[in-house]
Design an enzyme around this catalytic site. Structure first.
Site, short mmCIF file in Angstrom:
data_model
loop_
_atom_site.label_atom_id
_atom_site.label_comp_id
_atom_site.label_asym_id
_atom_site.label_seq_id
_atom_site.Cartn_x
_atom_site.Cartn_y
_atom_site.Cartn_z
N LYS A 139 -4.67 171.05 40.62
CA LYS A 139 -4.11 172.38 40.35
C LYS A 139 -5.20 173.36 39.90
O LYS A 139 -5.09 174.56 40.13
CB LYS A 139 -3.04 172.24 39.28
CG LYS A 139 -2.22 173.49 39.01
CD LYS A 139 -1.11 173.15 38.03
CE LYS A 139 -0.25 174.35 37.69
NZ LYS A 139 0.84 173.94 36.77
N GLU B 27 6.32 179.07 34.62
CA GLU B 27 6.62 177.91 33.78
C GLU B 27 7.26 178.29 32.44
O GLU B 27 8.27 177.71 32.07
CB GLU B 27 5.36 177.05 33.60
CG GLU B 27 5.02 176.30 34.88
CD GLU B 27 3.58 175.81 34.96
OE1 GLU B 27 2.87 175.88 33.96
OE2 GLU B 27 3.19 175.36 36.04
N ASP C 55 2.86 177.72 25.93
CA ASP C 55 2.85 176.65 26.93
C ASP C 55 1.41 176.22 27.22
O ASP C 55 0.69 176.88 27.97
CB ASP C 55 3.54 177.16 28.20
CG ASP C 55 3.57 176.12 29.33
OD1 ASP C 55 2.99 175.02 29.15
OD2 ASP C 55 4.15 176.42 30.38
N ASP D 234 8.22 170.80 38.81
CA ASP D 234 7.11 171.22 37.95
C ASP D 234 5.85 170.57 38.51
O ASP D 234 5.63 169.38 38.35
CB ASP D 234 7.39 170.76 36.51
CG ASP D 234 6.23 171.05 35.56
OD1 ASP D 234 5.20 171.61 36.02
OD2 ASP D 234 6.33 170.71 34.36
#
Lengths: 620, 175
Positions: free
Chosen positions: A87, A183, A205, A25
């Site tokens: 990211k 994800e 999420d 992850d």
């Protein structure tokens, strides 16, 4: 009857060895690595027992890089050279980002931002690869061997540029990517298998920098994504930022230097986390000019400051519900994923919208990595009790630029992957031999509002009168959600050459250069590496073909089987030579020799699968 | 594999199909052909997998949606339901279309989401009527001329339906 001779799927002559595969992850704030051991998915801790690796990269000097907690400690002291939340920059250009409050020195290359550091100019791909390298090392130490590959998770709402950048980063870290997995889908796998759920589930999420919502139908081991939506620039970081702005305003602070910005942002984050279980947070710190800040933020104030961020997550949620064609009462459960969903006001808003209490029984920080590990274990070919199949979708439509800067959609969002669409084009001038095609991704009508993915030049079109040529361009999106394009002139069947000019990211040459630089290798090392790679490729195809023969050689005539075996023997011999090129060629020859066999095997397995159903219904 | 979409899923080429059988056979084919099953396989197997899984997705989407299914059944009969030379619509349907479009524009202008939602329900009912007609025309009477008309209407209704949804989405975004 042939129907009754159903062979065991996955049965092979060669004994199976457990292959080391992990799920990673790669998060905005924290990253994790997990693996399946003895049938259970576990997060791998570092030597201090920490599961989370802060996604922070610190460049100490020209050749020393530090990742994780120790790097995180440097973010206030050395803000220019300590990159957090990288990211957010993956596959993004300067025009996509609000960099006004960030302490970095940005430049731009190939449509992606770059950051000037002490160790030189670094792309987000390179910075992310440092995080991946650290996780790879952790996993190999813990598991005691080299990894065969990894499943790396990405936000479901990542576009092609962001996905490609993630895959490039893994390649740069020396990781074989088994699959890029969304994800929320990974979370659904971990959650669904744990709870043996059936029905329709929503995965909400909210991570450090991204928001995804996916709606999945779970049935007999098949996880079918019905719709996904999100915002790839909305996350827990934004809540910190709201507190940071409140601090500036309330304490009447003028714009600060990078050090103070970083310090205040850290204090903001601490306050946010404190408020999850307390009704007020005290924020105090000493700024670089000696000014002392001391303020108290109450839960009510915090909720008011961030209310519209939470509302911003509901609009993608509504869109996903509508795309899936579902109502609130069709939803069997809502799963909360991502550290930011610990905030009580988020749980409350989601509970109100879906009229049910969201499920929080799995650690929202770990659930994505745990699911990715389960998928990695299956993809690597380890035998598993779970007969699991994930059917995922493309999050954003793919389109082409047409006259007047408008987009024409070729592949619609939420199409199940893999998906392909062909589109025909023609020439508008006599004798025209080339045309350019602009591929974009997004839902908006104007090309300028969508993300530019690539410009393709079609060359070598046979000269004809205007409108006579028929150029068929095929867009394929694979199971990683990545696009590839091929083109053919259909009236003469001439394969047109495609010159790919990516609008973003790294070219093949740039990756090769970076890989070379990172190995810092002499010419002889490079040759040795190429030879090693060729041998690995040869070994892989030999193993795959011998397994296929062991399972299905009955589909071949004796002559066909002998022809394939002859090519296998030839490759096995050439594999032992020093000639990387010759090995690659022999791999290609063996590959071609097995194409018809592969087609026959696929036909046979599909007929078996459908025939199985007919048998069942007769017995019923 | 030179099969048509119905053959791929082991179904007879009819408008009224068992959606449950379609879905379960689609899942079976994906279980065998999905690229996730071929991550460590040979390149030839990977290519086969990509092609079949792509075809299965395409075929499933075509057969699952009634308008696409009707259009595909007509194609198997050599009829292009929405060919450029073949766009005639009965006058009453044209009138009806204009009414729906007017209602849509009016609701957009007055930002009336509940009017849009009512219109959605009306479209759903119209679609259901056309679908039962299509079942008779194609499966029982093989009356492809009437079926072509009905298919065109159904495709048009699908289009209005998605335009209404888009309008609702835009209105919600401005709220």
């Amino acid at each position: 009857m042939a129907l009754l001779q159903i062979s065991e799927p996955g049965m092979s002559a060669a004994p199976h060895q457990h292959k080391l595969a992990v799920g990673i992850d790669l998060g905005t704030t924290n990253s994790l690595v997990a693996t399946v051991r003895s049938g259970l998915s576990n997060v791998l801790n570092d030597e201090h027992g920490h599961a989370l690796l802060p996604s922070v990269v610190h460049y100490l000097d020209e050749s020393t890089v530090d990742v994780g907690f120790s790097a995180q400690k440097q973010q206030n002291l050395d803000p220019h050279n300590t990159i957090v939340s990288v990211k957010r920059f993956m596959g993004r250009g300067l025009k996509d980002l609000d960099i006004s409050q960030l302490p970095y020195r940005f430049t731009e290359a190939s449509g992606m931002v770059q950051i000037e550091t002490r160790a030189g100019i670094k792309s987000p791909v390179e910075i992310s690869s440092e995080i991946l390298k650290a996780l790879k090392t952790r996993a190999e130490l813990a598991l005691g061997g080299e990894l065969v590959g990894a499943v790396i998770t990405v936000p479901a709402y990542f576009d092609d540029a962001q996905r490609q950048a993630t895959k490039d980063a893994a390649r740069l870290a020396g990781i074989n990517v088994l699959r890029l997995l969304n994800e929320p889908t990974a979370a659904a796998v971990a959650y669904g298998l744990d709870n043996a759920s059936e029905g329709v589930y929503v995965i909400y999420d909210l991570g450090g920098g991204t928001f995804d919502v996916s709606i999945l139908k779970l049935s007999k081991g098949v996880f079918e994504v019905l719709a996904t939506n999100g915002d790839s620039a909305l996350g827990g970081d934004d809540f910190d930022h709201r507190i940071f702005c409140w601090l500036l305003e309330t304490a009447k602070l003028t714009p600060r230097n990078a050090h103070d910005t970083r310090l205040l942002l850290s204090k903001a984050r601490e306050a946010k986390e404190w408020l999850t279980e307390h009704s007020e947070a005290n924020i105090s710190c000493l700024l670089s000019d000696g000014e002392f800040v001391n303020l108290t933020l109450s839960t009510d104030e915090f909720i008011a400051l961030t209310a519209n961020l939470i509302q911003k997550t509901l609009s993608p949620t509504r869109k996903a519900m509508r795309d899936a064609g579902l109502n609130i009462d069709d939803i069997n459960g809502v799963v909360m994923v991502g550290g930011a969903t610990r905030m009580p006001q988020i749980r409350k808003t989601v509970a109100e919208y879906f009229k049910q209490t969201p499920l929080t029984n799995l650690d929202p920080d770990k659930v994505v990595a745990l699911g990715a590990a389960i998928q990695a274990n299956i993809l690597a070919g380890n035998k598993s009790d779970e007969d699991l199949l994930l059917l995922d979708v493309i999050p954003l439509s793919l389109g082409l630029e047409t006259y007047g800067g408008l987009t024409e959609k070729v592949i619609h969002r939420n199409s199940t992957l893999p998906v392909a669409r062909a589109q025909e084009f023609t020439t508008y001038k006599d004798g025209q031999t080339a045309m350019s095609i602009h591929v974009v991704q997004g839902e908006r009508e104007l090309v300028s509002d969508c993300r530019s993915l690539a410009r393709f030049e079609l060359r070598g079109i046979p000269p004809m009168v205007a409108g006579a040529a028929r150029i068929r361009v095929t867009f394929t999106v694979d199971a990683d959600g990545l696009l590839s394009v091929s083109a053919r002139e259909t009236s003469t069947n001439v394969e047109a050459n495609i010159a790919v000019k990516p609008s973003y990211g790294l070219s093949e040459d740039e990756i090769t250069d970076m890989l070379k630089a990172s190995f810092n290798s002499a010419e002889s090392d490079k040759k040795a590496r190429m030879l090693a790679e060729a041998r690995v490729a040869a070994g892989a195809i030999l193993e795959a073909v011998s397994m296929a023969l062991a399972a299905d050689s009955g589909l071949l005539s004796i002559e066909e089987k002998q022809a394939i075996e002859a090519e296998m023997q030839r490759l096995a011999l050439i594999k032992e030579t020093q000639d990387a090129d010759a090995i690659h060629k022999a791999v290609e020859v063996l590959n071609q020799a097995t194409e018809a066999f592969a087609a026959a095997r696929m036909n046979a397995s599909v007929s078996r699968a459908l025939a199985g159903k007919k048998l069942d219904s007769i017995n019923m | 594999m030179s099969q048509n979409h119905f053959e791929l899923f082991g179904l007879s080429p009819k408008f009224n199909i068992e959606l449950a059988t379609l879905e379960s056979n689609y899942r079976k084919i994906q279980s065998e052909s999905h690229p996730d099953r071929f991550v460590t396989a040979s390149p030839a197997d990977k290519l086969q997998s990509l092609q079949l899984a792509t075809l299965a997705n395409e075929a499933y989407q075509t057969l699952k949606n009634p308008a696409n299914r009707a259009k595909y059944l007509l194609e198997l009969q050599g009829i292009e339901a929405i060919a450029e030379t073949n766009t005639a619509m009965p006058l009453d349907f044209l009138m009806q279309q204009m009414e729906w479009r007017e209602t849509l524009e009016e609701a957009k202008a007055t930002k009336d989401i509940s009017a849009l939602e009512n219109l959605l329900r009306e479209m759903q009912q119209e679609a259901k009527l056309l679908q039962s007609e299509l079942g008779l025309q194609i499966d029982d009477k093989q009356d492809y001329v009437s079926a072509t008309d009905a298919t065109r209407k159904l495709i048009f209704i699908d289009k209005v339906y998605s335009d209404i949804n888009k309008a609702i989405e835009q209105l919600e975004a401005t709220l």
